[in-house]
Design an enzyme around this catalytic site. Structure first.
Site, mmCIF file in Angstrom:
data_model
loop_
_atom_site.group_PDB
_atom_site.id
_atom_site.type_symbol
_atom_site.label_atom_id
_atom_site.label_comp_id
_atom_site.label_asym_id
_atom_site.label_seq_id
_atom_site.Cartn_x
_atom_site.Cartn_y
_atom_site.Cartn_z
ATOM 1 N N ASP A 175 -51.455 14.462 2.021
ATOM 2 C CA ASP A 175 -51.667 13.155 1.405
ATOM 3 C C ASP A 175 -52.951 13.193 0.603
ATOM 4 O O ASP A 175 -53.858 13.979 0.903
ATOM 5 C CB ASP A 175 -51.757 12.064 2.477
ATOM 6 C CG ASP A 175 -50.400 11.680 3.045
ATOM 7 O OD1 ASP A 175 -49.376 11.949 2.386
ATOM 8 O OD2 ASP A 175 -50.367 11.099 4.133
ATOM 9 N N ASP A 199 -44.389 9.653 -1.160
ATOM 10 C CA ASP A 199 -44.360 8.333 -0.525
ATOM 11 C C ASP A 199 -44.194 7.239 -1.580
ATOM 12 O O ASP A 199 -43.461 6.267 -1.365
ATOM 13 C CB ASP A 199 -45.652 8.077 0.258
ATOM 14 C CG ASP A 199 -45.861 9.052 1.399
ATOM 15 O OD1 ASP A 199 -44.857 9.567 1.937
ATOM 16 O OD2 ASP A 199 -47.033 9.299 1.750
#
Length: 161
Positions: free
Chosen positions: A112, A130
């Site tokens: 991330d 995402d």
């Protein structure tokens, strides 16, 4: 159908490319402020979206992600071809899901790097995959409830005239 498959491939490639650049150029835990509320922050997510279900372990999370991907693919197959916007939304969801599944199976975690924050609020760190999944869901909801739903209302109104 070709456009949808190309969309999936582009989403996966973009996701994996950006993650590779982050891993190659940023030490884990480092941050680069882009705007006062946005930073690039190299993190590892051992859960799913927003670190949920981190306790399931790699195999459990991979199986859960694969099951969700299978459901989305089933919905995609069952959606009429005329629903192009929904098909696009499903394609970017599948691309995002595959991108994160690649990380999960290859690395045991998901890379991330997008971090929204204010002095009073910290949002979870996330990645392009995402974002694809979230935007795809919004596109599908918009198509189903606003665009197609509005068409159903007009059609029903004309039948009663």
């Amino acid at each position: 159908m070709l456009f949808n498959l190309l969309t999936v491939v582009v989403a996966v490639v973009l996701d994996q490319l950006v993650k590779a650049v982050v891993v190659a150029t940023m030490p884990l835990g480092s941050a680069i402020e882009v705007l006062p509320f946005l930073a690039l922050f190299h993190a590892r997510n051992t859960g799913i979206a927003f670190s949920m279900f981190a306790g399931l372990g790699d195999v459990g999370l991979s199986l859960l992600a694969a099951a969700v991907l299978a459901v989305v693919l089933f919905l995609w197959i069952k959606t009429p071809a005329s629903r192009r916007l929904t098909h696009f939304g499903l394609a970017i969801i599948v691309g995002g899901a595959i991108g994160n599944l690649i990380d999960r199976t290859r690395l045991g975690y998901v890379v991330d790097y997008v971090y929204f924050h204010t002095p009073a609020f910290d949002f979870a760190v996330f990645n392009l995959a995402d974002a694809f999944i979230s935007v795809g869901a919004v596109i599908i909801l918009l198509d189903e409830f606003v665009l197609v739903g509005a068409g159903r209302g007009r059609t029903a109104g004309r039948q009663g005239d």
